[in-house]
Structures are given as structure tokens and as C-alpha cells.
Design a protein around this motif. Structure first.
Motif, PDB file in Angstrom:
ATOM      1  N   ASP A  23     -68.743  19.876   5.997  1.00  0.00           N
ATOM      2  CA  ASP A  23     -68.748  21.383   5.298  1.00  0.00           C
ATOM      3  C   ASP A  23     -67.156  21.992   5.282  1.00  0.00           C
ATOM      4  OD1 ASP A  23     -71.473  21.030   4.982  1.00  0.00           O
ATOM      5  OD2 ASP A  23     -71.737  22.390   6.508  1.00  0.00           O
ATOM      6  N   PHE A  24     -66.425  21.798   6.428  1.00  0.00           N
ATOM      7  CA  PHE A  24     -65.062  22.140   6.450  1.00  0.00           C
ATOM      8  C   PHE A  24     -64.183  21.329   5.087  1.00  0.00           C
ATOM      9  CE2 PHE A  24     -61.106  22.430   8.778  1.00  0.00           C
ATOM     10  CZ  PHE A  24     -60.732  23.705   8.465  1.00  0.00           C
ATOM     11  N   ALA A  25     -64.509  20.274   5.163  1.00  0.00           N
ATOM     12  CA  ALA A  25     -63.726  19.472   4.083  1.00  0.00           C
ATOM     13  C   ALA A  25     -64.100  19.874   2.763  1.00  0.00           C
ATOM     14  CB  ALA A  25     -63.949  17.956   4.153  1.00  0.00           C
ATOM     15  N   ASP A  26     -65.495  20.051   2.515  1.00  0.00           N
ATOM     16  CA  ASP A  26     -65.922  20.722   1.047  1.00  0.00           C
ATOM     17  C   ASP A  26     -64.970  21.972   0.817  1.00  0.00           C
ATOM     18  OD1 ASP A  26     -67.392  18.886   0.692  1.00  0.00           O
ATOM     19  OD2 ASP A  26     -69.240  19.746   1.354  1.00  0.00           O
ATOM     20  N   ALA A  27     -64.805  23.082   2.095  1.00  0.00           N
ATOM     21  CA  ALA A  27     -64.227  24.414   1.566  1.00  0.00           C
ATOM     22  C   ALA A  27     -62.902  24.014   1.559  1.00  0.00           C
ATOM     23  CB  ALA A  27     -64.468  25.115   2.905  1.00  0.00           C
ATOM     24  N   LEU A  28     -62.224  22.960   2.152  1.00  0.00           N
ATOM     25  CA  LEU A  28     -60.589  22.842   1.895  1.00  0.00           C
ATOM     26  C   LEU A  28     -60.499  21.965   0.537  1.00  0.00           C
ATOM     27  CD1 LEU A  28     -59.735  21.182   5.365  1.00  0.00           C
ATOM     28  CD2 LEU A  28     -58.985  23.370   4.357  1.00  0.00           C
ATOM     29  N   ASP A  30     -62.340  22.734  -2.092  1.00  0.00           N
ATOM     30  CA  ASP A  30     -62.510  24.056  -3.041  1.00  0.00           C
ATOM     31  C   ASP A  30     -61.032  24.803  -3.129  1.00  0.00           C
ATOM     32  OD1 ASP A  30     -64.975  23.236  -3.653  1.00  0.00           O
ATOM     33  OD2 ASP A  30     -66.101  24.679  -2.414  1.00  0.00           O
ATOM     34  N   GLU A  31     -60.645  24.957  -1.913  1.00  0.00           N
ATOM     35  CA  GLU A  31     -59.276  25.720  -1.614  1.00  0.00           C
ATOM     36  C   GLU A  31     -58.253  25.136  -2.430  1.00  0.00           C
ATOM     37  OE1 GLU A  31     -56.837  28.955  -0.588  1.00  0.00           O
ATOM     38  OE2 GLU A  31     -59.079  28.556  -0.456  1.00  0.00           O
ATOM     39  N   ALA A  32     -57.930  23.796  -2.005  1.00  0.00           N
ATOM     40  CA  ALA A  32     -57.195  22.886  -2.961  1.00  0.00           C
ATOM     41  C   ALA A  32     -57.193  23.159  -4.347  1.00  0.00           C
ATOM     42  CB  ALA A  32     -57.387  21.407  -2.392  1.00  0.00           C
ATOM     43  N   LYS A  33     -58.596  23.001  -5.056  1.00  0.00           N
ATOM     44  CA  LYS A  33     -58.704  23.264  -6.486  1.00  0.00           C
ATOM     45  C   LYS A  33     -57.978  24.559  -6.948  1.00  0.00           C
ATOM     46  CE  LYS A  33     -62.761  22.385  -7.637  1.00  0.00           C
ATOM     47  NZ  LYS A  33     -64.407  22.140  -7.715  1.00  0.00           N
ATOM     48  N   THR A  34     -58.494  25.671  -6.270  1.00  0.00           N
ATOM     49  CA  THR A  34     -58.087  27.184  -6.431  1.00  0.00           C
ATOM     50  C   THR A  34     -56.456  27.104  -6.434  1.00  0.00           C
ATOM     51  OG1 THR A  34     -60.122  27.871  -5.575  1.00  0.00           O
ATOM     52  CG2 THR A  34     -58.270  29.565  -5.663  1.00  0.00           C
ATOM     53  N   LEU A  35     -56.004  26.585  -5.391  1.00  0.00           N
ATOM     54  CA  LEU A  35     -54.494  26.606  -5.386  1.00  0.00           C
ATOM     55  C   LEU A  35     -53.915  25.739  -6.357  1.00  0.00           C
ATOM     56  CD1 LEU A  35     -54.197  26.407  -1.197  1.00  0.00           C
ATOM     57  CD2 LEU A  35     -53.489  28.441  -2.801  1.00  0.00           C
ATOM     58  N   GLY A  36     -54.372  24.593  -6.717  1.00  0.00           N
ATOM     59  CA  GLY A  36     -53.753  23.806  -7.911  1.00  0.00           C
ATOM     60  C   GLY A  36     -53.831  24.741  -8.974  1.00  0.00           C
ATOM     61  N   LEU A  44     -50.908  24.723  -0.939  1.00  0.00           N
ATOM     62  CA  LEU A  44     -51.502  23.542  -1.505  1.00  0.00           C
ATOM     63  C   LEU A  44     -51.199  22.293  -0.590  1.00  0.00           C
ATOM     64  CD1 LEU A  44     -53.700  21.971  -3.064  1.00  0.00           C
ATOM     65  CD2 LEU A  44     -51.954  21.902  -4.813  1.00  0.00           C
ATOM     66  N   ASP A  45     -49.575  22.028  -0.261  1.00  0.00           N
ATOM     67  CA  ASP A  45     -49.342  20.972   0.753  1.00  0.00           C
ATOM     68  C   ASP A  45     -50.177  21.289   2.025  1.00  0.00           C
ATOM     69  OD1 ASP A  45     -47.680  19.046   1.320  1.00  0.00           O
ATOM     70  OD2 ASP A  45     -46.674  20.320   2.537  1.00  0.00           O
ATOM     71  N   VAL A  46     -49.913  22.476   2.607  1.00  0.00           N
ATOM     72  CA  VAL A  46     -50.748  22.634   3.705  1.00  0.00           C
ATOM     73  C   VAL A  46     -52.261  22.274   3.703  1.00  0.00           C
ATOM     74  CG1 VAL A  46     -51.457  24.186   5.561  1.00  0.00           C
ATOM     75  CG2 VAL A  46     -49.044  24.528   4.466  1.00  0.00           C
ATOM     76  N   VAL A  47     -52.792  22.699   2.657  1.00  0.00           N
ATOM     77  CA  VAL A  47     -54.322  22.461   2.592  1.00  0.00           C
ATOM     78  C   VAL A  47     -54.582  21.016   2.257  1.00  0.00           C
ATOM     79  CG1 VAL A  47     -56.370  22.686   1.096  1.00  0.00           C
ATOM     80  CG2 VAL A  47     -54.754  24.644   1.560  1.00  0.00           C
ATOM     81  N   ALA A  48     -53.761  20.118   1.571  1.00  0.00           N
ATOM     82  CA  ALA A  48     -54.023  18.811   1.470  1.00  0.00           C
ATOM     83  C   ALA A  48     -53.704  17.975   2.653  1.00  0.00           C
ATOM     84  CB  ALA A  48     -52.734  18.317   0.594  1.00  0.00           C
ATOM     85  N   ARG A  49     -52.799  18.462   3.700  1.00  0.00           N
ATOM     86  CA  ARG A  49     -52.465  17.914   4.939  1.00  0.00           C
ATOM     87  C   ARG A  49     -53.740  17.910   5.776  1.00  0.00           C
ATOM     88  NH1 ARG A  49     -47.976  20.044   7.201  1.00  0.00           N
ATOM     89  NH2 ARG A  49     -47.412  21.183   5.375  1.00  0.00           N
ATOM     90  N   ASN A  87     -63.308  13.348  -8.862  1.00  0.00           N
ATOM     91  CA  ASN A  87     -63.768  13.818 -10.307  1.00  0.00           C
ATOM     92  C   ASN A  87     -63.894  15.283 -10.363  1.00  0.00           C
ATOM     93  OD1 ASN A  87     -64.920  11.303 -11.251  1.00  0.00           O
ATOM     94  ND2 ASN A  87     -66.737  11.789 -10.315  1.00  0.00           N
ATOM     95  N   GLU A  88     -63.793  16.117  -9.155  1.00  0.00           N
ATOM     96  CA  GLU A  88     -63.565  17.398  -9.141  1.00  0.00           C
ATOM     97  C   GLU A  88     -62.065  18.030  -9.063  1.00  0.00           C
ATOM     98  OE1 GLU A  88     -65.904  19.033  -5.831  1.00  0.00           O
ATOM     99  OE2 GLU A  88     -67.564  18.210  -6.508  1.00  0.00           O
ATOM    100  N   VAL A  89     -61.185  17.013  -8.501  1.00  0.00           N
ATOM    101  CA  VAL A  89     -59.742  17.491  -8.580  1.00  0.00           C
ATOM    102  C   VAL A  89     -58.903  17.049  -9.597  1.00  0.00           C
ATOM    103  CG1 VAL A  89     -59.848  18.025  -6.097  1.00  0.00           C
ATOM    104  CG2 VAL A  89     -58.928  15.790  -6.871  1.00  0.00           C
ATOM    105  N   GLU A  90     -59.270  15.939 -10.311  1.00  0.00           N
ATOM    106  CA  GLU A  90     -58.703  15.360 -11.177  1.00  0.00           C
ATOM    107  C   GLU A  90     -58.373  16.189 -12.400  1.00  0.00           C
ATOM    108  OE1 GLU A  90     -55.862  13.158 -13.019  1.00  0.00           O
ATOM    109  OE2 GLU A  90     -56.399  12.825 -11.125  1.00  0.00           O
ATOM    110  N   PRO A  91     -59.369  16.891 -13.057  1.00  0.00           N
ATOM    111  CA  PRO A  91     -59.152  17.958 -14.121  1.00  0.00           C
ATOM    112  C   PRO A  91     -58.229  18.997 -13.770  1.00  0.00           C
ATOM    113  CG  PRO A  91     -61.325  17.490 -13.856  1.00  0.00           C
ATOM    114  CD  PRO A  91     -60.770  16.810 -12.902  1.00  0.00           C
TER     115      PRO A  91
END
Length: 127
Positions: A23-28, A30-36, A44-49, A87-91
Motif C-alpha cells: 500500500d505504501f508503494a502504491d502511495a509512492l 502516485d506521488e511520483a506520477k504527481t511530481l513527474g 521526485l528523486d527522493v520519492v523514486a529512491r 503502464n501508469e508511469v510511462e505516459p
């Protein structure tokens, strides 16, 4: 994130810990997509790590402690969720800045790698 920390601290079984980390990974994710989309490469670097750490040192590591009889039921749905990340982050990556796109693809890679390790655990191997 503090809610996840609290849930993780209260998790009484490996199953609940793994599910909470997923669940935490899912939240991260979503945060990565928003920051992107917001062109915030430093954040985004912090969230990706953090995403990579949660998947590798959290989900995969804790999944190893699941009893063999529970692995399929718990890990197959999580592996499927991880498979959807690309599939979610590539677009978002396609229209993001080059730096943000690279970080989003790191998230996708961590998800793909983690999913493969979970599937190996389900099949009785050791990733």
C-alpha cells in the motif's frame, strides 16, 4: 506516510507487513506520477529512491518470511500491482522533463524487478 508507519509498526504478521508495504508503494507511485507532472525533479528523486527501497528492502525482503502456503495468495496480487506501475508511469514520463522521466523509469524498473522477485518466491525459488 505516518499512517503507513503506524500500520507497519502495528502489523502482527508478515502478511500484514507485506500488504502494508505494498500500500505504501502504491502511495509512492502516485506521488511520483504527481511530481513527474509538476516538474519537481528533486522531490521526485527522493520519492523514486524511497519507492525502490520500499519494494526491495520492504516488500521483497518481508515476502521471504511469509510461510510458503501464504505466498501465492499474498504475493500474486502484489506482483500484479507492481506490473501495472510501468503502464501508469510511462505516459507521464513521455511528457516529463528528461530528469523527471529518468526518475519515473527508475520507479518502473524497481516495480518490474520487485514483481519478478515476488513471482519467483511464489514459484518456490529464491530471488
Amino acid at each position: 506516510m505516518s499512517e503507513c508507519d503506524l500500520r507497519l509498526a502495528q502489523a502482527a504478521t508478515p502478511r500484514i507487513r507485506v500488504q502494508t508495504l505494498a500500500d505504501f508503494a502504491d502511495a509512492l507511485r502516485d506521488e511520483a506520477k504527481t511530481l513527474g507532472q509538476a516538474a519537481a525533479p528533486e522531490a521526485l528523486d527522493v520519492v523514486a529512491r524511497m519507492y525502490r527501497k520500499v519494494v526491495q528492502e520492504g516488500i521483497v525482503q518481508r515476502a521471504r518470511s511469509l510461510p510458503a502456503g501464504e505466498r501465492r495468495e499474498v504475493l500474486v496480487p502484489i506482483a500484479a500491482r507492481l506490473a501495472q506501475v510501468e503502464n501508469e508511469v510511462e505516459p507521464v514520463a513521455r511528457v516529463a522533463s528528461p530528469t523527471a522521466a529518468e526518475r519515473l523509469r527508475e520507479v518502473a524498473f524497481a516495480a518490474r524487478e520487485g514483481g519478478a522477485q515476488l513471482r519467483a518466491l511464489v514459484q518456490g525459488g529464491t530471488p
